[in-house]
Design a protein around this motif. Structure first.
Motif, mmCIF file in Angstrom:
data_model
loop_
_atom_site.group_PDB
_atom_site.id
_atom_site.type_symbol
_atom_site.label_atom_id
_atom_site.label_comp_id
_atom_site.label_asym_id
_atom_site.label_seq_id
_atom_site.Cartn_x
_atom_site.Cartn_y
_atom_site.Cartn_z
ATOM 1 N N SER A 9 0.829 -1.195 0.000
ATOM 2 C CA SER A 9 0.000 0.000 0.000
ATOM 3 C C SER A 9 0.863 1.244 0.000
ATOM 4 O O SER A 9 2.021 1.222 0.447
ATOM 5 C CB SER A 9 -0.923 -0.003 1.225
ATOM 6 N N SER A 10 0.298 2.331 -0.521
ATOM 7 C CA SER A 10 1.011 3.609 -0.505
ATOM 8 C C SER A 10 1.051 4.212 0.891
ATOM 9 O O SER A 10 1.783 5.162 1.138
ATOM 10 C CB SER A 10 0.347 4.590 -1.474
ATOM 11 N N GLU A 11 0.248 3.682 1.813
ATOM 12 C CA GLU A 11 0.218 4.135 3.193
ATOM 13 C C GLU A 11 0.891 3.085 4.078
ATOM 14 O O GLU A 11 0.983 1.900 3.721
ATOM 15 C CB GLU A 11 -1.219 4.355 3.649
ATOM 16 N N ARG B 17 -5.842 6.919 3.241
ATOM 17 C CA ARG B 17 -5.378 8.300 3.394
ATOM 18 C C ARG B 17 -6.561 9.259 3.517
ATOM 19 O O ARG B 17 -6.559 10.167 4.364
ATOM 20 C CB ARG B 17 -4.496 8.680 2.199
ATOM 21 N N ASP B 18 -7.588 9.060 2.688
ATOM 22 C CA ASP B 18 -8.764 9.928 2.769
ATOM 23 C C ASP B 18 -9.506 9.734 4.088
ATOM 24 O O ASP B 18 -10.052 10.695 4.644
ATOM 25 C CB ASP B 18 -9.695 9.639 1.595
ATOM 26 N N SER C 184 -13.694 9.637 -1.617
ATOM 27 C CA SER C 184 -12.465 9.373 -2.362
ATOM 28 C C SER C 184 -12.784 9.484 -3.850
ATOM 29 O O SER C 184 -13.745 8.865 -4.318
ATOM 30 C CB SER C 184 -11.903 7.982 -2.055
ATOM 31 N N ASP D 278 -10.233 -1.702 3.761
ATOM 32 C CA ASP D 278 -9.740 -0.859 2.670
ATOM 33 C C ASP D 278 -9.503 -1.690 1.416
ATOM 34 O O ASP D 278 -9.873 -1.272 0.303
ATOM 35 C CB ASP D 278 -8.440 -0.163 3.090
ATOM 36 N N ARG E 252 -5.060 4.797 -0.993
ATOM 37 C CA ARG E 252 -5.759 6.070 -1.202
ATOM 38 C C ARG E 252 -6.993 6.151 -0.303
ATOM 39 O O ARG E 252 -7.283 7.200 0.296
ATOM 40 C CB ARG E 252 -6.152 6.204 -2.673
ATOM 41 N N LEU F 180 -11.186 9.439 -7.930
ATOM 42 C CA LEU F 180 -10.107 9.086 -8.836
ATOM 43 C C LEU F 180 -10.653 9.061 -10.258
ATOM 44 O O LEU F 180 -11.822 8.718 -10.465
ATOM 45 C CB LEU F 180 -9.533 7.698 -8.504
ATOM 46 N N ALA G 225 -2.584 0.058 -4.095
ATOM 47 C CA ALA G 225 -2.503 1.510 -4.241
ATOM 48 C C ALA G 225 -3.857 2.163 -4.005
ATOM 49 O O ALA G 225 -3.956 3.213 -3.361
ATOM 50 C CB ALA G 225 -1.970 1.860 -5.625
ATOM 51 N N VAL G 226 -4.931 1.550 -4.523
ATOM 52 C CA VAL G 226 -6.276 2.091 -4.290
ATOM 53 C C VAL G 226 -6.638 2.004 -2.811
ATOM 54 O O VAL G 226 -7.230 2.936 -2.240
ATOM 55 C CB VAL G 226 -7.301 1.342 -5.156
#
Length: 521
Positions: A407-409, A493-494, A472, A416, A490, A474, A486-487
């Motif tokens: 994940s990006s986080e 993060r939101d 969110s 998630d 996101r 995109l 990655a989704v």
């Protein structure tokens, strides 16, 4: 001379076989027969008939006699067979017989009624056009989820292949349960009852829910326990004030007890796909409650208890203005404890909760109620009447999370990851429903409801509204081209950016100002 020879030959054949076939006008034939034979043979000629033998008879090429009685019996049989054939032709075919007669390909299985949720225009001769709402007959086992074609008949004349995902199976109508008894519960309360800004923001619709219990529960015990529970949750038995400023005591909770002959297993609808209205028979009527106009005469809570031979259903209809789904579960949990004879502590609803921030912030996709939703133009094309249940055991969820990638986080929850997969799948479905290429799809939005009880310092059993929406966005092309991990990052993060005390307080201040302005009108 040639003519005389031919006539003589005919007369000789007639003498050999029978006088009844003698050639008329031949003097030799008549002179060659005995005098007493002419009358007798003439008499036999009337009731007898010379007929050719059937082609499959061993006497093929010869003739045989059939008397008048045999002729009459045969005529009767032919007439009876003709009448039976005409009756069968006049009699309408059963839907099942008509289906299999029109279907050219072999098949087997039980038939079921299905309804078209979308219109379909036939192009090929073997296809059948559909209008939204048309009822057709199909093979039940062939009506499975997914794209494909299925043979269907409509009435006695129309038949052909239609898209399978344009149809939904029609559930059998549920017989009306018999009303056994009605109760009206009122309680005396001096509690300070108000609507918080989050309560006011959720006003407008009623929440229907049904709980099924595989035991026959005594209805009077349930009603008595409900009365005690309402004393702990007084706002569920309150009513709107006439000026629309909040709540006041003096409301009533209607409880009707019914008995149903429907099998309990059928009422539960233990299927993966079922109609959205499958459980409406076990929930109180929405009349007078939905839509919620904030009238003092509108009830805030109604209950329906349905008794089966081997189970019980408890249907609840509650106004969204006084609770969210977490609060409703807390209320039902307290009711269960009362029915078991346990003590139920006060949930501490904190009706006087108010935002402390003076800064206002509207939700990202907030739109005034006077404006129609932006998706209204395509709602008819994407709407469905079905509910789909996806069983996801822990092992499946663990595998989905492991296959999502990094994940990006720093952290992405299982929810998630699952939401990311559902979001992507729904976008693919929406593009197909709307006939849009991905290059023209634009942005896609995923809205989630986040529980903010912990952020606001409220108890877990707080029975009011304590949720906020997380948005969110995109581009559809980016969403479908990105990795699931990655989704999911996101989405996380939101969520972290929205579910903060400062953000929720600002939204509360925005809703509070809107609430005050509405009350002044």
């Amino acid at each position: 001379p040639g003519r005389a020879q031919v006539l003589s030959l005919c007369c000789l054949l007639s003498r050999r076989f029978h006088a009844g076939s003698a050639t008329p006008g031949c003097p030799r034939t008549k002179a060659a027969l005995p005098e007493n034979c002419t009358g007798r043979c003439a008499a036999l000629t009337e009731p007898m008939a010379w007929v050719p033998a059937p082609v499959n008879s061993p006497w093929r090429g010869q003739v045989y006699q059939r008397d008048a009685e045999q002729e009459a019996r045969l005529d009767d049989k032919v007439a009876a067979a003709r009448a039976a054939a005409e009756a069968r032709a006049a009699r309408p075919l059963t839907p099942t017989t008509n289906y299999w007669r029109k279907r050219k390909e072999p098949g087997a299985g039980d038939l079921c009624r299905a309804r078209a949720v979308r219109a379909f225009e036939a192009v090929e001769r073997i296809e059948m056009g559909l209008a939204a709402g048309d009822r057709v007959l199909v093979v039940k086992d062939e009506l499975v989820p997914g794209a494909g074609w299925i043979f269907a008949t409509r009435g006695d004349d129309d038949s052909g292949y239609v898209p399978r995902n344009y149809l939904v199976e029609e559930e059998a109508s549920i017989p009306e349960a018999v009303l056994v008894k009605e109760h009206v519960l009122t309680i005396e309360s001096e509690a300070h009852l108000t609507l918080s800004p989050l309560d006011w923001a959720n006003r407008g619709r009623a929440i229907p829910c049904t709980w099924f219990f595989a035991h026959v529960l005594p209805p009077q015990k349930l009603v008595d326990a409900l009365r005690d529970t309402l004393k702990v949750f007084p706002h569920f038995a309150a009513r709107y004030t006439r000026d629309g400023s909040g709540l006041e005591p003096g409301g009533a909770v209607a409880v009707d007890v019914r008995r149903s002959t429907t099998p309990f297993a059928e009422a539960c609808v233990l299927k993966k796909t079922f109609k959205r209205t499958a459980h409406e028979a076990y929930v109180p009527s929405k009349a007078g409650m939905d839509p919620d106009e904030g009238l003092a005469t509108a009830p805030l809570l109604k209950i329906r208890i349905t008794l089966f031979d081997d189970g019980t259903a408890v249907g609840v209809l509650v106004q969204h203005s006084i609770t969210d789904i977490e609060g409703l579960v807390a209320f039902m949990r307290a009711w269960s404890r009362c029915a078991r004879g346990e003590d139920v502590p006060s949930p501490g609803r904190e009706d006087c909760w108010a935002p402390t921030s003076t800064m206002e912030e509207a939700p990202q996709r907030w739109a005034p109620s006077e404006k129609p939703p932006e998706f209204l133009a395509v709602a008819r094309k994407i709407r469905t009447e079905d509910c789909c249940v996806l069983p996801l055991p822990a092992s499946t969820l663990a595998a989905l999370k492991a296959s999502a990638g990094e994940s990006s986080e720093p952290y992405a929850s299982t929810d998630d990851v699952l939401t990311a997969r559902v979001w992507r799948a729904l976008v693919v479905c929406r593009l197909a429903q709307l006939g849009l290429p991905i290059s023209k799809a634009g942005k896609t939005c995923c809205l989630r409801a986040a529980n903010v009880r912990q952020v606001l310092g409220l108890s877990e059993d707080y029975a009011g509204n304590a949720t906020t929406d997380v948005c969110s966005e995109l581009p559809a092309k980016e969403l479908l081209g990105a990795r699931v991990g990655a989704v999911a990052g996101r989405l996380r993060r939101d969520l972290l950016a929205t579910r903060t005390s400062e953000k929720v307080q600002r939204r509360g201040a925005f809703f509070h100002k809107a609430q005050v302005m509405r009350q002044k009108k």
